[in-house]
Motif scaffolding. Structure first.
Motif, PDB file in Angstrom:
ATOM      1  N   LYS A  26       0.829  -1.198   0.000  1.00 24.35           N
ATOM      2  CA  LYS A  26       0.000   0.000   0.000  1.00 24.35           C
ATOM      3  C   LYS A  26       0.865   1.251   0.000  1.00 24.35           C
ATOM      4  CE  LYS A  26      -3.829  -2.104  -0.015  1.00 24.35           C
ATOM      5  NZ  LYS A  26      -4.693  -2.008  -1.184  1.00 24.35           N
ATOM      6  N   LEU A  34      -1.570   0.504   9.880  1.00 23.26           N
ATOM      7  CA  LEU A  34      -2.680  -0.385  10.247  1.00 23.26           C
ATOM      8  C   LEU A  34      -2.352  -1.836   9.923  1.00 23.26           C
ATOM      9  CD1 LEU A  34      -6.077   1.234   9.317  1.00 23.26           C
ATOM     10  CD2 LEU A  34      -5.415   0.292  11.472  1.00 23.26           C
TER      11      LEU A  34
ATOM     12  N   MET B  26     -10.185  -4.741   3.735  1.00 19.81           N
ATOM     13  CA  MET B  26      -9.213  -3.678   3.956  1.00 19.81           C
ATOM     14  C   MET B  26      -8.232  -3.599   2.790  1.00 19.81           C
ATOM     15  SD  MET B  26      -5.938  -2.850   5.045  1.00 19.81           S
ATOM     16  CE  MET B  26      -5.155  -4.120   5.985  1.00 19.81           C
ATOM     17  N   ILE B  27      -7.816  -4.767   2.288  1.00 18.72           N
ATOM     18  CA  ILE B  27      -6.862  -4.761   1.185  1.00 18.72           C
ATOM     19  C   ILE B  27      -7.523  -4.249  -0.095  1.00 18.72           C
ATOM     20  CG2 ILE B  27      -5.493  -6.271  -0.302  1.00 18.72           C
ATOM     21  CD1 ILE B  27      -4.196  -5.759   2.308  1.00 18.72           C
ATOM     22  N   SER B  28      -8.831  -4.610  -0.322  1.00 15.59           N
ATOM     23  CA  SER B  28      -9.408  -4.351  -1.633  1.00 15.59           C
ATOM     24  C   SER B  28     -10.131  -3.014  -1.731  1.00 15.59           C
ATOM     25  CB  SER B  28     -10.370  -5.475  -2.002  1.00 15.59           C
ATOM     26  OG  SER B  28     -11.407  -5.533  -1.065  1.00 15.59           O
ATOM     27  N   PHE B  29     -10.463  -2.357  -0.607  1.00 15.78           N
ATOM     28  CA  PHE B  29     -11.117  -1.057  -0.718  1.00 15.78           C
ATOM     29  C   PHE B  29     -10.157  -0.026  -1.302  1.00 15.78           C
ATOM     30  CE2 PHE B  29     -14.453  -1.821   2.767  1.00 15.78           C
ATOM     31  CZ  PHE B  29     -15.369  -2.178   1.823  1.00 15.78           C
ATOM     32  N   VAL B  32      -9.513   5.412   1.771  1.00 13.80           N
ATOM     33  CA  VAL B  32      -8.699   5.130   2.947  1.00 13.80           C
ATOM     34  C   VAL B  32      -9.566   4.976   4.194  1.00 13.80           C
ATOM     35  CG1 VAL B  32      -6.819   6.018   4.316  1.00 13.80           C
ATOM     36  CG2 VAL B  32      -6.766   6.291   1.889  1.00 13.80           C
ATOM     37  N   MET B  35     -11.122   1.615   4.485  1.00 10.39           N
ATOM     38  CA  MET B  35     -10.149   0.597   4.902  1.00 10.39           C
ATOM     39  C   MET B  35     -10.033   0.551   6.411  1.00 10.39           C
ATOM     40  SD  MET B  35      -7.301   1.630   2.187  1.00 10.39           S
ATOM     41  CE  MET B  35      -6.470   0.294   1.414  1.00 10.39           C
ATOM     42  N   VAL B  36      -9.985   1.734   7.046  1.00 11.11           N
ATOM     43  CA  VAL B  36      -9.847   1.766   8.509  1.00 11.11           C
ATOM     44  C   VAL B  36     -11.077   1.144   9.165  1.00 11.11           C
ATOM     45  CG1 VAL B  36      -9.546   3.264  10.489  1.00 11.11           C
ATOM     46  CG2 VAL B  36      -8.348   3.755   8.407  1.00 11.11           C
ATOM     47  N   ILE B  78      -5.823  10.297   9.301  1.00 16.45           N
ATOM     48  CA  ILE B  78      -6.291  10.512   7.930  1.00 16.45           C
ATOM     49  C   ILE B  78      -6.915  11.893   7.791  1.00 16.45           C
ATOM     50  CG2 ILE B  78      -7.996   9.731   6.262  1.00 16.45           C
ATOM     51  CD1 ILE B  78      -7.454   6.929   7.318  1.00 16.45           C
ATOM     52  N   LYS B  82      -4.431  14.159   4.046  1.00 18.63           N
ATOM     53  CA  LYS B  82      -5.378  14.250   2.930  1.00 18.63           C
ATOM     54  C   LYS B  82      -6.518  13.276   3.175  1.00 18.63           C
ATOM     55  CE  LYS B  82      -1.997  15.444  -0.578  1.00 18.63           C
ATOM     56  NZ  LYS B  82      -1.030  14.846  -1.464  1.00 18.63           N
ATOM     57  N   GLN B  85      -8.278  11.055   0.155  1.00 21.98           N
ATOM     58  CA  GLN B  85      -7.338  10.387  -0.719  1.00 21.98           C
ATOM     59  C   GLN B  85      -7.802   8.987  -1.093  1.00 21.98           C
ATOM     60  OE1 GLN B  85      -3.504   9.735   0.895  1.00 21.98           O
ATOM     61  NE2 GLN B  85      -2.528  10.428  -0.965  1.00 21.98           N
ATOM     62  N   GLU B  87      -6.601   5.211  -2.634  1.00 23.44           N
ATOM     63  CA  GLU B  87      -5.412   4.382  -2.825  1.00 23.44           C
ATOM     64  C   GLU B  87      -5.308   4.020  -4.292  1.00 23.44           C
ATOM     65  OE1 GLU B  87      -3.435   3.251  -0.183  1.00 23.44           O
ATOM     66  OE2 GLU B  87      -2.096   2.384  -1.651  1.00 23.44           O
ATOM     67  N   SER B  88      -4.222   4.445  -4.917  1.00 18.83           N
ATOM     68  CA  SER B  88      -4.040   4.084  -6.325  1.00 18.83           C
ATOM     69  C   SER B  88      -3.099   2.891  -6.409  1.00 18.83           C
ATOM     70  CB  SER B  88      -3.474   5.265  -7.096  1.00 18.83           C
ATOM     71  OG  SER B  88      -2.341   5.748  -6.422  1.00 18.83           O
ATOM     72  N   HIS B  95       7.755  -5.737  -8.694  1.00 21.78           N
ATOM     73  CA  HIS B  95       7.601  -5.648  -7.245  1.00 21.78           C
ATOM     74  C   HIS B  95       6.375  -6.433  -6.786  1.00 21.78           C
ATOM     75  CE1 HIS B  95       6.047  -3.479  -3.646  1.00 21.78           C
ATOM     76  NE2 HIS B  95       7.304  -3.550  -3.292  1.00 21.78           N
ATOM     77  N   THR B  96       5.234  -6.240  -7.485  1.00 25.18           N
ATOM     78  CA  THR B  96       4.009  -6.923  -7.094  1.00 25.18           C
ATOM     79  C   THR B  96       4.143  -8.434  -7.230  1.00 25.18           C
ATOM     80  OG1 THR B  96       2.893  -5.003  -8.019  1.00 25.18           O
ATOM     81  CG2 THR B  96       1.526  -6.864  -7.415  1.00 25.18           C
TER      82      THR B  96
END
Lengths: 113, 171
Positions: A26, A34, B26-29, B32, B35-36, B78, B82, B85, B87-88, B95-96
């Motif tokens: 991320k 988190l 949390m990973i796929s939203f 931000v 996700m929290v 948060i 920003k 914001q 997540e892009s 890397h991925t």
């Protein structure tokens, strides 16, 4: 009853891997913090699962109680450290945002202002 | 070992589903804040798992610290940066790919070790007064880690205030 310990450990392993993925992929620094909390939580699940289903020192009744509860106390200290880490992490993040106006970890690549 | 459906396994299945579901959301939203909130859901489900493991005090601490304090702290973090914001996705395919290979092999290694191990069933007795026993143990045998933790919390408090304090403009 041995099967259920393996299920708890597998759940903790899945949570740890999801947390590791989030921490390494991320871009937002809050989400990275988190994800680290999620990894610490997976460790807590392991500690408490072993405190219930693990092998304890066989001895008197008080010794057994102490042996069971020390796993829970370990996780309590773990939670304390995680909370302190989250507070300091957010403070660093806010100070960094004030100087650099970014929260993305891939833009934090310079150590001067 | 034949799989028998008991109340404990059903409760474990539901709680594990909620926990992993929250983490995957949390990973796929992309937003931000969402996700929290998803991760706060995960922390609550982990508290339920602690109650199943007969660690009531740790479960309450989990609800207070994680789904209360840490989630709110992250939301504040948060909001003070920003807040709108999104997540892009990272555009680094090597890397991925390396990340996926590493994490899948790590999980495979842990899973293989868990399946290969022989678990000896341990002696266990349920503790009537969980909070009382934890308090007695914390102030007798674990008193030095307890004091060190209090020092650490004070240092973290002062450090966080000093770091986040707005610096005065030089006149």
């Amino acid at each position: 009853m041995t099967n259920i310990l393996a299920s708890y450990l597998t759940l903790a392993a899945i949570l740890f891997c999801i947390g590791l993925y989030g921490a390494l992929s991320k871009r937002n620094a809050v989400i990275v913090l988190l994800s680290i909390e999620l990894m610490l939580n997976a460790v807590n699940i392991n500690l408490i699962a072993f405190s219930k289903y693990g092998v304890h020192l066989s001895g008197s009744d008080t010794e057994l109680t102490r042996s069971i509860l020390s796993g829970q106390l370990f996780s309590l200290f773990n939670i304390t450290i995680a909370a302190a880490e989250a507070a300091v992490g957010i403070a660093i993040l806010i100070a960094l945002y004030r100087n650099r106006t970014t929260t993305n970890v891939d833009e934090m690549d310079s150590i001067n202002r | 070992m034949p799989f028998t459906i008991t109340g404990e396994s059903v409760a474990f299945f539901i709680l594990a589903l909620l926990t992993i579901g929250g983490a995957v959301f949390m990973i796929s939203f992309t937003k931000v804040v969402h996700m929290v909130v998803a991760l706060a859901f995960t922390f609550l489900s982990i508290a339920g798992i602690f109650i199943m493991l007969e660690a009531e005090f740790v479960a309450f601490v989990q609800v207070l610290i994680y789904s209360g304090a840490v989630s709110i702290l992250m939301l504040f973090g948060i909001m003070m940066t920003k807040h709108d914001q999104e997540e892009s996705a990272v555009k680094r395919p090597v890397h991925t790919l390396g990340l996926w290979v590493g994490i899948l092999s790590l999980f495979g290694f842990i899973f293989y070790s868990i399946q290969q191990s022989v678990w000896v069933p341990g002696e266990y007795k349920s503790i009537e007064n969980n909070v009382l026993e934890i308090g007695l143990l914390m102030f007798s045998e674990f008193v030095i880690p307890f004091e060190i933790a209090s020092v650490l919390l004070t240092v973290a408090l002062i450090g966080a205030i000093v770091l986040a304090k707005r610096e005065e403009e030089p006149k």
